[in-house]
Motif scaffolding. Structure first.
Motif, PDB file in Angstrom:
ATOM      1  N   LYS A  46     -55.445  11.190 109.819  1.00  0.00           N
ATOM      2  CA  LYS A  46     -55.596  12.022 108.619  1.00  0.00           C
ATOM      3  C   LYS A  46     -57.068  12.120 108.236  1.00  0.00           C
ATOM      4  O   LYS A  46     -57.565  13.189 107.904  1.00  0.00           O
ATOM      5  N   GLU A  47     -57.725  10.978 108.264  1.00  0.00           N
ATOM      6  CA  GLU A  47     -59.142  10.899 107.902  1.00  0.00           C
ATOM      7  C   GLU A  47     -59.999  11.777 108.839  1.00  0.00           C
ATOM      8  O   GLU A  47     -60.950  12.406 108.410  1.00  0.00           O
ATOM      9  N   ALA A  48     -59.640  11.798 110.098  1.00  0.00           N
ATOM     10  CA  ALA A  48     -60.418  12.521 111.096  1.00  0.00           C
ATOM     11  C   ALA A  48     -59.998  13.980 111.223  1.00  0.00           C
ATOM     12  O   ALA A  48     -60.512  14.684 112.078  1.00  0.00           O
ATOM     13  N   GLU A 107     -65.634   5.384 112.515  1.00  0.00           N
ATOM     14  CA  GLU A 107     -64.485   4.542 112.181  1.00  0.00           C
ATOM     15  C   GLU A 107     -63.744   4.168 113.461  1.00  0.00           C
ATOM     16  O   GLU A 107     -63.400   3.004 113.679  1.00  0.00           O
ATOM     17  N   LYS A 108     -63.499   5.163 114.285  1.00  0.00           N
ATOM     18  CA  LYS A 108     -62.787   4.948 115.544  1.00  0.00           C
ATOM     19  C   LYS A 108     -63.562   4.002 116.451  1.00  0.00           C
ATOM     20  O   LYS A 108     -62.987   3.084 117.036  1.00  0.00           O
ATOM     21  N   ASN A 144     -57.402  -1.085 104.649  1.00  0.00           N
ATOM     22  CA  ASN A 144     -58.107  -1.515 103.445  1.00  0.00           C
ATOM     23  C   ASN A 144     -59.428  -0.771 103.295  1.00  0.00           C
ATOM     24  O   ASN A 144     -59.783  -0.333 102.199  1.00  0.00           O
ATOM     25  N   GLY A 145     -60.155  -0.628 104.389  1.00  0.00           N
ATOM     26  CA  GLY A 145     -61.428   0.081 104.359  1.00  0.00           C
ATOM     27  C   GLY A 145     -61.280   1.552 104.007  1.00  0.00           C
ATOM     28  O   GLY A 145     -62.180   2.156 103.423  1.00  0.00           O
ATOM     29  N   LEU A 146     -60.144   2.126 104.358  1.00  0.00           N
ATOM     30  CA  LEU A 146     -59.877   3.531 104.038  1.00  0.00           C
ATOM     31  C   LEU A 146     -59.346   3.701 102.619  1.00  0.00           C
ATOM     32  O   LEU A 146     -58.987   4.805 102.217  1.00  0.00           O
ATOM     33  N   GLY A 147     -59.272   2.592 101.884  1.00  0.00           N
ATOM     34  CA  GLY A 147     -58.795   2.677 100.509  1.00  0.00           C
ATOM     35  C   GLY A 147     -57.288   2.692 100.387  1.00  0.00           C
ATOM     36  O   GLY A 147     -56.742   3.218  99.415  1.00  0.00           O
ATOM     37  N   ARG A 148     -56.592   2.119 101.367  1.00  0.00           N
ATOM     38  CA  ARG A 148     -55.125   2.072 101.351  1.00  0.00           C
ATOM     39  C   ARG A 148     -54.627   0.619 101.292  1.00  0.00           C
ATOM     40  O   ARG A 148     -53.812   0.201 102.123  1.00  0.00           O
ATOM     41  N   GLN A 203     -67.485   1.988 104.723  1.00  0.00           N
ATOM     42  CA  GLN A 203     -68.770   2.685 104.707  1.00  0.00           C
ATOM     43  C   GLN A 203     -68.701   3.976 105.520  1.00  0.00           C
ATOM     44  O   GLN A 203     -69.230   5.004 105.109  1.00  0.00           O
ATOM     45  N   CYS A 204     -68.044   3.902 106.669  1.00  0.00           N
ATOM     46  CA  CYS A 204     -67.911   5.102 107.504  1.00  0.00           C
ATOM     47  C   CYS A 204     -67.070   6.161 106.800  1.00  0.00           C
ATOM     48  O   CYS A 204     -67.393   7.352 106.859  1.00  0.00           O
ATOM     49  N   ALA A 205     -66.006   5.734 106.142  1.00  0.00           N
ATOM     50  CA  ALA A 205     -65.152   6.687 105.417  1.00  0.00           C
ATOM     51  C   ALA A 205     -65.945   7.337 104.294  1.00  0.00           C
ATOM     52  O   ALA A 205     -65.853   8.552 104.084  1.00  0.00           O
ATOM     53  N   GLY A 206     -66.736   6.539 103.580  1.00  0.00           N
ATOM     54  CA  GLY A 206     -67.558   7.086 102.497  1.00  0.00           C
ATOM     55  C   GLY A 206     -68.585   8.077 102.998  1.00  0.00           C
ATOM     56  O   GLY A 206     -68.917   9.045 102.313  1.00  0.00           O
ATOM     57  N   ALA A 207     -69.082   7.839 104.194  1.00  0.00           N
ATOM     58  CA  ALA A 207     -70.082   8.726 104.788  1.00  0.00           C
ATOM     59  C   ALA A 207     -69.444   9.888 105.550  1.00  0.00           C
ATOM     60  O   ALA A 207     -70.150  10.681 106.180  1.00  0.00           O
ATOM     61  N   LYS A 208     -68.108   9.951 105.529  1.00  0.00           N
ATOM     62  CA  LYS A 208     -67.358  11.004 106.253  1.00  0.00           C
ATOM     63  C   LYS A 208     -67.656  10.960 107.758  1.00  0.00           C
ATOM     64  O   LYS A 208     -67.802  11.986 108.407  1.00  0.00           O
TER      65      LYS A 208
END
Length: 156
Positions: free
Chosen positions: A147-149, A17-18, A85-89, A7-12
């Motif tokens: 990478k996400e951050a 996330e951290k 998994n939550g990050l789609g990996r 959810q956090c990744a989807g909301a950017k």
């Protein structure tokens, strides 16, 4: 944790996330540390709840004495695999599991058992695989979250 990270990744919201990951690591680590101390400290009496053989109780106690230390590390592994998994990996998460179960634990258990360590060798292989898995999962999870951050540090 997987759902929250997703959810956090989807909301950017990589900052969240951290926060959630660190919270899960702390809470999981504390809980598993307490449970591990209890299980290791009371291995024989606990095994007596399920069986009546003193010989088997000794095997169970030996298992918990060796593997119990790795339970906290298993929390680290599971938190970072959940984050992946939550990050789609999920493929990366699955490959890490294949790595530490099939490429580390199983061959090492066979080697240590046949080197004369017996069951203690198998239990030691489980502990070593927990150590290797936590390091590998931390590295993979840390890399993906950075990478996400946008390459900011995960733990400040």
């Amino acid at each position: 944790l997987t759902n929250i990270i997703g959810q956090c990744a989807g909301a950017k919201r990589s900052d969240r996330e951290k926060e959630y990951l660190i919270y899960a690591l702390k809470m999981g680590g504390i809980l598993l540390l307490l449970l591990s101390v209890g299980v290791v400290g009371f291995a024989r009496p606990l095994s007596g709840l399920f069986l009546r053989s003193e010989d088997v109780a000794g095997i169970v106690a030996g298992y918990f004495l060796i593997v119990g230390a790795g339970y906290v590390l298993n929390t680290v592994t599971n938190c970072f695999l959940g984050a992946l998994n939550g990050l789609g990996r999920p493929f990366k998460s699955m490959m890490l599991m294949v790595f530490y179960y099939i490429l580390v634990r199983m061959p090492l258990a066979w080697i240590l058992n046949h080197a004369g360590w017996g069951l203690d060798g198998i239990w030691t292989a489980v502990l070593i695989s927990h150590i290797v898995a936590s390091i590998a999962a931390f590295y993979a999870g840390y890399t993906e979250i950075r990478k996400e951050a946008g390459a900011s540090a995960i733990i400040d």
